[in-house]
Write a protein that holds these residues in place. Structure first.
Motif: not given
Length: 171
Positions: A50-56, A98-106, A153-157
Motif C-alpha cells: 500500500t502507499l501508506i505502507g510505502m511511506y511508513r 523514488t517519485v515514480r514508484a510512489f506516484a505509480a502506487q498512488a 496524516r499529511m500523506v493521506r490528505s
C-alpha cells in the motif's frame, strides 16, 4: 591519502592507482554509502503493498539511517567536498525513480491522474528532510512516532483530492 592507505593496510601508490586525489576518494565513498542506503530502502519500500505502507517504511528507514549515524557520514563527506556535479546528478536520478514508484502506487491505489500523483509525491517526499531534521532535535522513540503519525496524516490528505481545482484557491 597517506592516512587512508595506512588505515586500509595498503600502500599509498595503490590508493593513487584507484583514486587520483582526495576528491575522487571522497566522491567514491559518498557514492558507495548513498547507493547502499538507496538500495536498502528500495527493497524495503518495494515489499509494501500500500502507499501508506510505502511511506511508513520510508520514514522508518530514514530515521533508522539517521540513528545509525549514516547521515553523519554523508554530512562529513559533503563538508569535505564529496558532493560534485556528477554525484548530484546521480542523486537526482535516484529521487526521480523514488517519485515514480510512489506516484505509480498512488495512480493504482487512488485512481489519480499520473500528473497529480507525481506532483503530490514530489511534495510529500520533499517533507522527509524536515521530518528528519525535527527528529534530530529530539531523537526519541516518542518523537519518531509523533512525526511519523503527522507525516502519514499529511500523506493521506495529500492524495485525497478529486482532481478538481480548489474553488477557494482560484485567483
Amino acid at each position: 591519502m597517506e592516512s587512508v592507505a595506512e588505515r586500509a593496510g595498503v600502500s599509498r601508490p595503490l590508493v593513487y592507482k584507484h583514486f587520483a586525489n582526495r576528491s575522487e576518494l571522497l566522491a567514491a565513498a559518498y557514492r558507495r554509502e548513498a547507493m547502499a542506503l538507496h538500495d536498502e530502502l528500495t527493497v524495503e519500500v518495494a515489499a509494501e503493498t500500500t502507499l501508506i505502507g510505502m511511506y511508513r517504511t520510508l520514514v522508518r528507514g530514514a530515521l533508522r539511517a539517521t540513528e545509525d549515524r549514516r547521515d553523519g557520514v554523508f554530512a562529513a563527506l559533503r563538508s569535505a567536498g564529496a558532493r560534485n556535479r556528477e554525484l548530484r546528478h546521480e542523486q537526482r536520478l535516484r529521487d526521480v525513480a523514488t517519485v515514480r514508484a510512489f506516484a505509480a502506487q498512488a495512480v493504482r491505489e487512488y485512481g489519480l491522474a499520473r500528473g497529480e500523483a507525481t506532483a503530490a509525491s514530489v511534495l510529500l517526499l520533499g517533507a522527509l528532510d524536515p521530518l528528519v531534521a525535527q527528529w534530530r532535535l529530539r531523537p526519541t522513540a516518542a518523537n519518531a512516532a509523533l512525526l511519523e503519525d503527522i507525516f502519514i496524516r499529511m500523506v493521506r490528505s495529500g492524495y485525497a483530492f478529486d482532481g478538481r481545482p480548489d474553488p477557494g484557491g482560484a485567483r
